[in-house]
Enzyme design. Structure first.
Site, PDB file in Angstrom:
ATOM      1  CB  VAL A 194      -0.998  -0.028   1.194  1.00 36.80           C
ATOM      2  CG1 VAL A 194      -0.275   0.090   2.522  1.00 36.80           C
ATOM      3  CG2 VAL A 194      -2.054   1.039   1.048  1.00 36.80           C
ATOM      4  CE  LYS A 195       7.243   0.536   2.328  1.00 36.67           C
ATOM      5  NZ  LYS A 195       7.103  -0.855   2.699  1.00 36.67           N
ATOM      6  N   GLY A 196       3.580   1.864  -1.539  1.00 36.92           N
ATOM      7  CA  GLY A 196       3.957   2.184  -2.909  1.00 36.92           C
ATOM      8  C   GLY A 196       5.391   2.610  -3.104  1.00 36.92           C
TER       9      GLY A 196
END
Ligand code: B12
Length: 241
Positions: free
Chosen positions: A125-127
């Site tokens: 999710v943090k990418g």
């Protein structure tokens, strides 16, 4: 300007910099060996700008030299992805319009490769570089199998997960192991009869879309890829199917 040379000190002077290691002890012989190799490569006026003793009879050199070769930029042919760049909101909107359920994405770093940072950058999710990973997309359900996953296990997991997309990361390229491993995955998927029903995408710093197509994948992504580029490709490619 369509005929171009490398640019070092002045435009089109052909100056380039090369770095390589030689199995020659640090010293003048190593420098001369480096210069001779460069001349054999067709480079003029090679100068050793930097040499470093690697120990055990090896030397690392940086050479500055002039290349006489020219490229005509009007003749360049590059294989590019058909999908257009899209924002996260636009990707979500397209997926909402085209699909009635979430797209199931399975990712892994396969073979002996233990470099998980790249696939994590795309999926978590943090990418990467401020661009959210695929887990952040409402239209996607993501599963990351991590490192050193065999091709057999990856396809078993794809069936169990009912994946729409398989994402494969290959970072190590020693002896072209990335090519053989990726090609073997596609062969196995074809033998298992699952190739046509899945979107196969690979990525890594020494991969390109062209190489991916040669290996039987639907797409390939190289160094510096952002998750939104991958998400945009997936949604557009599945919508086109
Ligand atoms: C960190 C690192 C390690 C860590 C890995 C930790 C981990 N959990 O990942 C450790 C210490 C374990 C390691 C081990 C080894 N490493 Co290492 N490692 C690196 C290093 C320094 C950084 C890699 C990295 O994290 N990059 C950052 C990420 C974000 O970038 P990326 O991987 O390119 O990913 C981006 C894109 O390529 C793309 N992408 C990547 N995968 C995918 C997948 C998909 C589907 C998509 C769409 C996109 C995509 O998107 C990402 C984001 O933009 C590199 C050198 C370097 N500077 O690159 C060497 C490097 C990769 N390692 C190397 C080597 C040789 C090894 C070892 C063999 C060393 C040894 N003799 O033991 C072992 C191999 C272990 C194994 N079995 O795989 C070599 C590989 C050389 C080659 N051409 O094959 C490198 C290049 C170093 C070097 N110059 O020699 N390594």
């Amino acid at each position: 300007m369509s005929l171009v040379r490398a640019y070092g000190d002045t435009l089109n002077d052909g100056q380039i910099m090369l770095a390589f290691s030689l199995p020659v002890p640090f010293g003048e012989e190593a420098n001369e060996a480096a210069r001779q190799l460069c001349r054999q490569m067709g480079l003029d006026a090679p100068q050793v700008y930097h040499a470093h003793d690697l120990g055990e009879g090896f030397t690392y050199v940086v050479v500055y030299a002039r290349s006489p070769h020219v490229v005509d930029t009007t003749q360049l042919r590059v294989t590019k992805m058909a999908s257009a760049p899209m924002s996260r909101d636009a990707i979500e909107a397209l997926a909402a319009e085209k699909f009635t359920r979430k797209i199931r994405v399975l990712g892994a770093c396969t073979g002996d490769d233990a470099h998980t940072v790249g696939i994590d950058a795309i999926l978590n999710v943090k990418g990467y570089h401020g661009d959210k990973g695929l887990e952040a997309y409402h239209c996607l359900t993501v599963r990351n199998l991590g490192a050193q996953v065999s091709n057999e296990r990856l396809l078993d997991e794809a069936r169990a997960f009912q994946a729409d997309v398989v994402l494969v990361s290959q970072i190590v390229t020693q002896k072209d192991c990335h090519r053989s491993n990726l090609a073997a995955l596609i062969d196995l998927a074809e033998a298992d009869g699952v190739r046509a029903g899945l979107l196969f995408v690979c990525g890594g710093p020494r991969l390109s879309h062209q190489v991916a197509l040669e290996l039987g994948f639907d797409a390939g992504f190289g160094a510096g890829t952002l998750p939104s580029q991958v998400a945009g490709f997936l949604v557009q490619a599945l919508a086109a199917r």
